[in-house]
Design a protein around this motif. Structure first.
Motif, PDB file in Angstrom:
ATOM      1  N   VAL A   1      43.472   4.063   6.512  1.00  0.00           N
ATOM      2  CA  VAL A   1      42.201   3.345   6.620  1.00  0.00           C
ATOM      3  C   VAL A   1      42.429   1.939   7.162  1.00  0.00           C
ATOM      4  O   VAL A   1      41.683   1.461   8.033  1.00  0.00           O
ATOM      5  N   LEU A   2      43.450   1.245   6.669  1.00  0.00           N
ATOM      6  CA  LEU A   2      43.747  -0.110   7.150  1.00  0.00           C
ATOM      7  C   LEU A   2      44.136  -0.092   8.623  1.00  0.00           C
ATOM      8  O   LEU A   2      43.678  -0.930   9.412  1.00  0.00           O
ATOM      9  N   LEU A   3      44.975   0.870   9.015  1.00  0.00           N
ATOM     10  CA  LEU A   3      45.391   0.964  10.414  1.00  0.00           C
ATOM     11  C   LEU A   3      44.206   1.279  11.317  1.00  0.00           C
ATOM     12  O   LEU A   3      44.049   0.681  12.393  1.00  0.00           O
ATOM     13  N   ALA A   4      43.366   2.202  10.879  1.00  0.00           N
ATOM     14  CA  ALA A   4      42.174   2.530  11.666  1.00  0.00           C
ATOM     15  C   ALA A   4      41.246   1.330  11.783  1.00  0.00           C
ATOM     16  O   ALA A   4      40.681   1.064  12.853  1.00  0.00           O
ATOM     17  N   GLY A   5      41.074   0.594  10.691  1.00  0.00           N
ATOM     18  CA  GLY A   5      40.210  -0.584  10.729  1.00  0.00           C
ATOM     19  C   GLY A   5      40.741  -1.652  11.674  1.00  0.00           C
ATOM     20  O   GLY A   5      39.973  -2.285  12.414  1.00  0.00           O
ATOM     21  N   ILE A   6      42.069  -1.865  11.678  1.00  0.00           N
ATOM     22  CA  ILE A   6      42.661  -2.851  12.590  1.00  0.00           C
ATOM     23  C   ILE A   6      42.383  -2.474  14.035  1.00  0.00           C
ATOM     24  O   ILE A   6      41.902  -3.289  14.843  1.00  0.00           O
ATOM     25  N   LEU A   7      42.682  -1.233  14.400  1.00  0.00           N
ATOM     26  CA  LEU A   7      42.509  -0.795  15.782  1.00  0.00           C
ATOM     27  C   LEU A   7      41.037  -0.785  16.186  1.00  0.00           C
ATOM     28  O   LEU A   7      40.690  -1.147  17.318  1.00  0.00           O
ATOM     29  N   ASP A   8      40.179  -0.387  15.261  1.00  0.00           N
ATOM     30  CA  ASP A   8      38.746  -0.338  15.566  1.00  0.00           C
ATOM     31  C   ASP A   8      38.183  -1.733  15.807  1.00  0.00           C
ATOM     32  O   ASP A   8      37.527  -1.990  16.824  1.00  0.00           O
ATOM     33  N   ARG A   9      38.444  -2.656  14.889  1.00  0.00           N
ATOM     34  CA  ARG A   9      37.884  -4.001  15.026  1.00  0.00           C
ATOM     35  C   ARG A   9      38.480  -4.728  16.229  1.00  0.00           C
ATOM     36  O   ARG A   9      37.794  -5.504  16.907  1.00  0.00           O
ATOM     37  N   LEU A  10      39.748  -4.481  16.507  1.00  0.00           N
ATOM     38  CA  LEU A  10      40.393  -5.151  17.628  1.00  0.00           C
ATOM     39  C   LEU A  10      39.769  -4.718  18.953  1.00  0.00           C
ATOM     40  O   LEU A  10      39.423  -5.555  19.801  1.00  0.00           O
ATOM     41  N   THR A  11      39.604  -3.426  19.150  1.00  0.00           N
ATOM     42  CA  THR A  11      39.017  -2.946  20.407  1.00  0.00           C
ATOM     43  C   THR A  11      37.541  -3.307  20.502  1.00  0.00           C
ATOM     44  O   THR A  11      37.042  -3.599  21.596  1.00  0.00           O
ATOM     45  N   ARG A  12      36.835  -3.311  19.393  1.00  0.00           N
ATOM     46  CA  ARG A  12      35.427  -3.750  19.418  1.00  0.00           C
ATOM     47  C   ARG A  12      35.330  -5.225  19.796  1.00  0.00           C
ATOM     48  O   ARG A  12      34.421  -5.629  20.529  1.00  0.00           O
ATOM     49  N   GLY A  13      36.245  -6.027  19.252  1.00  0.00           N
ATOM     50  CA  GLY A  13      36.223  -7.446  19.586  1.00  0.00           C
ATOM     51  C   GLY A  13      36.461  -7.687  21.060  1.00  0.00           C
ATOM     52  O   GLY A  13      35.799  -8.522  21.685  1.00  0.00           O
ATOM     53  N   VAL A  14      37.424  -6.957  21.648  1.00  0.00           N
ATOM     54  CA  VAL A  14      37.680  -7.094  23.084  1.00  0.00           C
ATOM     55  C   VAL A  14      36.456  -6.651  23.874  1.00  0.00           C
ATOM     56  O   VAL A  14      36.071  -7.298  24.871  1.00  0.00           O
ATOM     57  N   ALA A  15      35.815  -5.559  23.460  1.00  0.00           N
ATOM     58  CA  ALA A  15      34.611  -5.093  24.150  1.00  0.00           C
ATOM     59  C   ALA A  15      33.498  -6.133  24.099  1.00  0.00           C
ATOM     60  O   ALA A  15      32.793  -6.362  25.094  1.00  0.00           O
ATOM     61  N   ASP A  16      33.334  -6.794  22.954  1.00  0.00           N
ATOM     62  CA  ASP A  16      32.297  -7.829  22.838  1.00  0.00           C
ATOM     63  C   ASP A  16      32.592  -9.017  23.747  1.00  0.00           C
ATOM     64  O   ASP A  16      31.671  -9.610  24.330  1.00  0.00           O
ATOM     65  N   ARG A  17      33.856  -9.380  23.874  1.00  0.00           N
ATOM     66  CA  ARG A  17      34.205 -10.516  24.749  1.00  0.00           C
ATOM     67  C   ARG A  17      33.951 -10.189  26.216  1.00  0.00           C
ATOM     68  O   ARG A  17      33.608 -11.066  27.002  1.00  0.00           O
ATOM     69  N   LEU A  18      34.146  -8.907  26.586  1.00  0.00           N
ATOM     70  CA  LEU A  18      33.937  -8.506  27.972  1.00  0.00           C
ATOM     71  C   LEU A  18      32.468  -8.316  28.320  1.00  0.00           C
ATOM     72  O   LEU A  18      32.113  -8.292  29.495  1.00  0.00           O
ATOM     73  N   ARG A  19      31.619  -8.179  27.286  1.00  0.00           N
ATOM     74  CA  ARG A  19      30.204  -7.949  27.536  1.00  0.00           C
ATOM     75  C   ARG A  19      29.561  -9.236  28.051  1.00  0.00           C
ATOM     76  O   ARG A  19      29.776 -10.310  27.488  1.00  0.00           O
ATOM     77  N   PRO A  20      28.762  -9.158  29.104  1.00  0.00           N
ATOM     78  CA  PRO A  20      28.129 -10.379  29.627  1.00  0.00           C
ATOM     79  C   PRO A  20      27.125 -10.942  28.634  1.00  0.00           C
ATOM     80  O   PRO A  20      26.533 -10.205  27.850  1.00  0.00           O
TER      81      PRO A  20
ATOM     82  N   LEU B   1      32.691  -4.718  35.993  1.00  0.00           N
ATOM     83  CA  LEU B   1      31.356  -4.690  35.397  1.00  0.00           C
ATOM     84  C   LEU B   1      31.242  -3.627  34.309  1.00  0.00           C
ATOM     85  O   LEU B   1      30.451  -3.770  33.371  1.00  0.00           O
ATOM     86  N   ALA B   2      32.012  -2.548  34.441  1.00  0.00           N
ATOM     87  CA  ALA B   2      31.979  -1.481  33.435  1.00  0.00           C
ATOM     88  C   ALA B   2      32.991  -1.707  32.318  1.00  0.00           C
ATOM     89  O   ALA B   2      33.172  -0.831  31.467  1.00  0.00           O
ATOM     90  N   ALA B   3      33.650  -2.872  32.302  1.00  0.00           N
ATOM     91  CA  ALA B   3      34.706  -3.129  31.321  1.00  0.00           C
ATOM     92  C   ALA B   3      34.256  -2.967  29.869  1.00  0.00           C
ATOM     93  O   ALA B   3      34.997  -2.411  29.051  1.00  0.00           O
ATOM     94  N   PRO B   4      33.044  -3.430  29.462  1.00  0.00           N
ATOM     95  CA  PRO B   4      32.643  -3.214  28.061  1.00  0.00           C
ATOM     96  C   PRO B   4      32.595  -1.743  27.672  1.00  0.00           C
ATOM     97  O   PRO B   4      33.062  -1.361  26.595  1.00  0.00           O
ATOM     98  N   GLU B   5      32.008  -0.899  28.545  1.00  0.00           N
ATOM     99  CA  GLU B   5      31.957   0.526  28.247  1.00  0.00           C
ATOM    100  C   GLU B   5      33.353   1.141  28.236  1.00  0.00           C
ATOM    101  O   GLU B   5      33.641   2.044  27.445  1.00  0.00           O
ATOM    102  N   LEU B   6      34.232   0.645  29.110  1.00  0.00           N
ATOM    103  CA  LEU B   6      35.600   1.153  29.121  1.00  0.00           C
ATOM    104  C   LEU B   6      36.319   0.803  27.822  1.00  0.00           C
ATOM    105  O   LEU B   6      37.112   1.604  27.301  1.00  0.00           O
ATOM    106  N   MET B   7      36.046  -0.363  27.261  1.00  0.00           N
ATOM    107  CA  MET B   7      36.650  -0.718  25.980  1.00  0.00           C
ATOM    108  C   MET B   7      36.062   0.118  24.847  1.00  0.00           C
ATOM    109  O   MET B   7      36.762   0.442  23.884  1.00  0.00           O
ATOM    110  N   VAL B   8      34.793   0.472  24.957  1.00  0.00           N
ATOM    111  CA  VAL B   8      34.219   1.408  23.984  1.00  0.00           C
ATOM    112  C   VAL B   8      34.935   2.750  24.083  1.00  0.00           C
ATOM    113  O   VAL B   8      35.217   3.407  23.072  1.00  0.00           O
TER     114      VAL B   8
END
Length: 659
Positions: free
Chosen positions: A636-655, A580-587
């Motif tokens: 900047v490109l590397l940071a953007g890749i990692l940022d968007r990727l983890t945000r996307g996973v967090a959004d998928r885990l959010r109910p 249940l806390a998975a979205p916050e954990l991905m943040v």
């Protein structure tokens, strides 16, 4: 249930089933798999050097042209030189004003101010902290740092609050501004310095401009958020009484959004403080310059004195700005108009009293910190450093110590992972894996964006260095999460541990990242390992806080239901709370990655290698600016890749939102 989830999705958002059915997504997935297979089959290795765009050469030529024409070209005489003169004059004027006040005004003002807004203990510590800065003879350097930071914060607020108001009024403007702010916040602070060195050379002016841009996003965001959260009945009541729109904004909405705006001021102040310290690398002076010089001379004692002075200033500014933001929300009369008025009245009286003391003291003199109070603890730190170097590197020739630990991390973690990412996995396979990860996290747009960004890193000629930085980042992130998540779980289940841990974590969050390298190089010398360990310490508070926050947000009735079905504490944690806390954990993962990446880049100062070393070289040598610019874009490109990727996973885990 799937129909409900899809109906509750935001308009325009693709649901997981939509992504699976999309022909474009299927085609991109097939192409990505083909890239992976072809890459491994062909064994092409690293990105071809012949594909390098060669961006460094035109940038170096531009830099030489700017240097040769800075006294004659209209770009300097009409635009850049006036900006430079005005900014430098503002910094010098504020520094002169700060130096004019008598020395004893600062500890008295900080002590009384913190006493009022944070309590007696904070007031006493603030008084002693300011006195300690003078005792170690860093009084004048502190003024230089404070002047540069003060002007930067003023300009950030001058631009940021109107931008936040405009974003609140205009959704179209906000939709353009938000991704810009996202990009600004994902970019490590060190990278901001490179383009302004290109235009303005070295000195306090490029440091000021970089600091303003680096510190701008929080106040813009929180001003926008604060105004959007103002209760609508308050606005309606104001309009019913005949107030115009500007009057409603000035007298109702901005006061109601005051806590959020002041929280933005706090974050902007802390970011400015952190950036001002980093900007010492391009000649901004102040306390950061002392840390940098001591690090170059490997004088840990002197670096510790300047580092502690920076920490004291950062903590005082943080506690004072937080205290002002929460006035009237503590103690008796919680949040009432009368309590807020009393707090504001007390601050006015404090300001008047401090001004009177300052004027009288300025007329009388006593501007310099008295010599009889000088005292240095650097010799003791150097003695401890020498003892640690001689006794902790390899304790009793047992194979246990900082040296063996450093060798183990290097030989069995960093080096194998770097070789795996840079040469053993072919570059087409790496890009294919990146695209697949983006498709799985958020869909076609993210997958395509990651593919383009990874190609961009290769075209810049930064593939191998980026994989080196990525390897260091992965090792540090894994170590941070392995430490921070268990501590966050412990904090969520124990209020006593949380109260003990919070001051330590707040302290670590307040320390500017640059300063964390000082104690680490004491034990681990120079190289990649000090940067990794400092990154873990720097990112640890975010991992603990977000884990604690996510677990505490799990509803109590869920705990009760799991317990009533006979689940043990461990089963409840593994099967109920953590999912249940998975979205916050991905943040938490997202924030840890960005903090670690920023720190790994700064670790180029102590031989961390990778992209960080290239940016450091760009700031050290004028003939390496083009190469550093390429490295900055790759970061900047590397940071953007990692940022968007983890945000996307967090959004998928959010109910999905309830309908």
């Amino acid at each position: 249930m799937s129909q409900t989830a899809e109906a509750g999705a935001p308009a325009g958002a693709a649901t997981p089933s939509d992504r699976r059915r999309s022909p474009v997504a299927v085609g991109m997935a097939a192409a990505s798999v083909a890239l992976v297979i072809v890459g491994f089959a062909a064994s092409v290795g690293a990105f071809p050097e012949s594909w390098n765009l060669g961006l460094a050469d035109p940038i170096d030529r531009t830099r030489r042209w700017l240097i040769n024409n800075q006294t004659s070209h209209w770009l300097y005489s009409v635009l850049l030189n006036p900006v430079t003169d005005l900014a430098d004059a503002g910094i010098r004027r504020l520094e002169a004003i700060l130096r004019w006040f008598p020395w004893y005004v600062y500890p008295i003002f900080c002590g009384l101010g913190l006493w009022r807004v944070r309590g007696r203990v904070a007031g006493a510590l603030g008084f002693c902290g300011v006195v300690l800065i003078g005792m170690v003879e860093l009084w004048q350097q502190g003024f230089a740092t404070l002047a540069l930071m003060g002007v930067a914060v003023f300009l950030s607020l001058l631009a940021g609050i109107p931008l936040g108001i405009t974003a609140w009024r205009n959704d179209r403007f906000a939709s353009v501004l938000r991704p810009t702010l996202d990009a600004m916040q994902t970019m490590p602070g060190f990278v901001y310095l490179i383009p302004f060195v290109l235009l303005f050379g070295i000195g306090r002016v490029p440091a000021l401009i970089a600091t303003v841009i680096f510190a701008l996003p929080p106040v813009v965001r929180l001003t926008d958020v604060g105004l959007r959260n103002v209760p609508h009945p308050m606005v309606e009541a104001s309009e019913m009484f005949g107030a115009t729109e500007p009057q409603t904004l000035r007298l109702v909405q901005i006061p109601a959004a005051r806590p959020a705006i002041l929280a933005g001021v706090n974050q902007t102040t802390m970011l400015a403080m952190s950036m001002v310290v980093i900007a010492a690398f391009i000649g901004s002076g102040g306390l950061g310059q002392d840390v940098l010089r001591a690090m170059r001379d490997i004088d840990v004692g002197e670096a510790s004195e300047a580092g502690i002075a920076i920490v004291i200033m950062a903590i005082i500014l943080d506690r004072f700005s937080r205290g002002v933001a929460t006035l009237g929300e503590r103690g008796r009369g919680h949040g009432t108009i009368a309590s807020r008025a009393a707090d504001l009245q007390a601050i006015r009286w404090l300001a008047v009293a401090a001004a009177l003391v300052a004027v009288v003291g300025g007329l009388v003199g006593h501007n310099e910190f008295p010599e009889w109070l000088h005292w240095h603890f650097s010799p003791y730190v150097n003695d401890i450093t020498a003892w640690a170097r001689d006794n902790l590197y390899d304790i009793g020739s047992s194979g246990i110590g900082t040296g063996p630990l450093s060798d183990f991390i290097t030989l069995y973690m960093v080096t194998p992972l770097r070789e795996l990412l840079s040469s053993q996995i072919p570059w087409p396979a790496m890009i294919g894996l990146g695209v697949l990860a983006g498709l799985m996290a958020r869909g076609v747009t993210l997958g395509l964006g990651i593919g383009i960004a990874m190609f961009g890193i290769g075209w810049l000629g930064m593939w191998e260095l980026s994989m080196d930085t990525l390897a260091q980042t992965v090792v540090a992130v894994v170590a941070t999460l392995a430490t921070g998540v268990p501590l966050g779980i412990w904090a969520s289940h124990s209020d006593r541990f949380q109260k003990l841990a919070d001051p330590v974590l707040d302290f670590l969050q307040t320390i500017p990242s640059f300063v964390l390298l000082v104690p680490v190089i004491t034990l681990f010398h120079v190289g990649r390992i000090p940067g990794i360990i400092a990154s873990v310490v720097y990112a640890l508070p975010s991992a603990v806080h977000y884990t604690d926050l996510g677990l505490r947000r799990v509803p109590a009735e869920v705990h009760e239901a799991a317990t009533s079905f006979g689940a043990t504490r461990g089963q409840r944690l593994r099967r109920v709370e953590l999912p249940l806390a998975a979205p916050e954990l991905m943040v938490a993962v997202n924030q840890v990655i960005l903090l670690v990446l920023a720190m790994v880049v700064i670790a180029g100062l102590v031989g961390g290698g990778g992209l960080g070393l290239e940016t450091v070289n760009a700031l050290r040598r004028s003939d390496a600016v083009g190469r550093g610019f390429e490295a900055g874009i790759a970061i900047v490109l590397l940071a953007g890749i990692l940022d968007r990727l983890t945000r996307g996973v967090a959004d998928r885990l959010r109910p999905p939102p309830a309908v």
